[in-house]
Write a protein that holds these residues in place. Structure first.
Motif, PDB file in Angstrom:
ATOM      1  N   ALA A  69      39.942 -63.498   8.813  1.00  0.00           N
ATOM      2  CA  ALA A  69      39.242 -63.543   7.530  1.00  0.00           C
ATOM      3  C   ALA A  69      40.198 -63.326   6.363  1.00  0.00           C
ATOM      4  O   ALA A  69      40.118 -64.022   5.344  1.00  0.00           O
ATOM      5  CB  ALA A  69      38.129 -62.497   7.513  1.00  0.00           C
ATOM      6  N   GLN A  70      41.103 -62.369   6.518  1.00  0.00           N
ATOM      7  CA  GLN A  70      42.018 -62.067   5.418  1.00  0.00           C
ATOM      8  C   GLN A  70      43.052 -63.163   5.196  1.00  0.00           C
ATOM      9  O   GLN A  70      43.596 -63.305   4.105  1.00  0.00           O
ATOM     10  CB  GLN A  70      42.671 -60.707   5.660  1.00  0.00           C
ATOM     11  CG  GLN A  70      41.656 -59.564   5.548  1.00  0.00           C
ATOM     12  CD  GLN A  70      42.246 -58.188   5.801  1.00  0.00           C
ATOM     13  OE1 GLN A  70      43.352 -58.061   6.325  1.00  0.00           O
ATOM     14  NE2 GLN A  70      41.512 -57.156   5.432  1.00  0.00           N
ATOM     15  N   GLN A  71      43.308 -63.966   6.229  1.00  0.00           N
ATOM     16  CA  GLN A  71      44.225 -65.100   6.068  1.00  0.00           C
ATOM     17  C   GLN A  71      43.636 -66.193   5.179  1.00  0.00           C
ATOM     18  O   GLN A  71      44.370 -67.047   4.675  1.00  0.00           O
ATOM     19  CB  GLN A  71      44.573 -65.688   7.436  1.00  0.00           C
ATOM     20  CG  GLN A  71      45.559 -64.858   8.240  1.00  0.00           C
ATOM     21  CD  GLN A  71      45.816 -65.429   9.624  1.00  0.00           C
ATOM     22  OE1 GLN A  71      45.014 -66.218  10.144  1.00  0.00           O
ATOM     23  NE2 GLN A  71      46.922 -65.034  10.234  1.00  0.00           N
ATOM     24  N   LEU A  72      42.327 -66.169   4.990  1.00  0.00           N
ATOM     25  CA  LEU A  72      41.663 -67.180   4.167  1.00  0.00           C
ATOM     26  C   LEU A  72      41.653 -66.814   2.688  1.00  0.00           C
ATOM     27  O   LEU A  72      41.307 -67.643   1.845  1.00  0.00           O
ATOM     28  CB  LEU A  72      40.216 -67.380   4.644  1.00  0.00           C
ATOM     29  CG  LEU A  72      40.021 -67.721   6.125  1.00  0.00           C
ATOM     30  CD1 LEU A  72      38.543 -67.890   6.426  1.00  0.00           C
ATOM     31  CD2 LEU A  72      40.796 -68.986   6.502  1.00  0.00           C
ATOM     32  N   ALA A  73      42.024 -65.567   2.367  1.00  0.00           N
ATOM     33  CA  ALA A  73      41.993 -65.107   0.983  1.00  0.00           C
ATOM     34  C   ALA A  73      42.880 -65.986   0.100  1.00  0.00           C
ATOM     35  O   ALA A  73      44.020 -66.297   0.444  1.00  0.00           O
ATOM     36  CB  ALA A  73      42.454 -63.656   0.898  1.00  0.00           C
ATOM     37  N   GLY A  74      42.332 -66.391  -1.038  1.00  0.00           N
ATOM     38  CA  GLY A  74      43.077 -67.217  -1.992  1.00  0.00           C
ATOM     39  C   GLY A  74      42.868 -68.704  -1.808  1.00  0.00           C
ATOM     40  O   GLY A  74      43.132 -69.493  -2.720  1.00  0.00           O
TER      41      GLY A  74
END
Length: 225
Positions: free
Chosen positions: A18-23
């Motif tokens: 999930a955090q890899q999708l940030a931005g």
């Protein structure tokens, strides 16, 4: 980058995905998954959540269980404004309107759904086209004792009104942090409910929603922490 084939094996792996999708924007994710982005979300309310489910490897879909049942995690996207505040209420699950004798908070679907939530903020301002809206930094949340007490109290009061045949008197103003609202693809969909005299009546299906003041507190606690 492509959507994962398999569901995550751990909570840490899920959070990392999930955090890899940030931005990234919804358009970026849709293009990589070969999916078309709708021009607006008026007729596609759950589209963002379904896109995120694909990228995170969720399997539960619309079943009455958590999105990641093996991990005990529910996925919730939350549209936010430029100040990081929620723009709308958050749907949790359908409400049982019949067969509710003996049902209690601890065994309820809503208690299960909210026991551990992966929140994924998404830009939601209407002046930003859907394909340009960016995904924010995902985080895990467990309700604390005070939040659990608030949720339980609202749920029990709403379920008591349903049991007493007062379903059609419940409005979105009932409840401090939780509300009960019609939940259906269109206004013609009807389901059974308990009437005032104990007989069945037809009414619109209802869903439980978290009020904006509650999700705003969750977001504010994250940012202040």
């Amino acid at each position: 980058m492509q959507p994962p084939i398999n569901p995550p094996h751990s909570v840490d792996e899920l959070l990392q995905r999930a955090q890899q999708l940030a931005g990234l924007s919804l358009g970026d994710l849709a293009t990589m998954a070969n999916i078309q982005v709708p021009d607006n979300f008026r007729r596609h309310k759950g589209w963002s959540g379904q896109l995120l489910e694909l990228w995170l490897g969720a399997e539960a879909g619309s079943k009455p269980e958590q999105d990641f049942p093996e991990l005990g995690v529910e996925l919730k996207t939350i549209p936010i404004d430029q100040q990081g505040q929620p723009l709308e209420t958050t749907y949790v699950c359908y409400a049982h309107l019949t067969g509710i004798n003996g049902m209690n908070w601890e065994q309820s679907n809503i208690r299960n759904k909210l026991s551990q939530v992966l929140w994924v903020p998404i830009e939601g301002c209407r002046d930003i086209p859907p394909h340009q809206r960016r995904v924010g930094y995902a985080f895990l949340w467990h309700p604390n004792a005070i939040q659990l007490r608030q949720l339980q109290q609202d749920w029990e009061e709403l379920m008591e009104m349903i049991a007493l045949g007062k379903i059609d008197t419940i409005t979105a103003r009932h409840g401090e942090v939780l509300q009960l609202r019609p939940k259906a693809a269109n206004g013609k969909a009807l389901t059974d409910a308990i009437g005032v005299n104990g007989s069945f009546i037809k009414t619109r299906p209802r869903g439980f929603y978290l009020k904006k003041n509650f999700t705003a507190e969750i977001l504010n606690n994250l940012f202040s922490g």
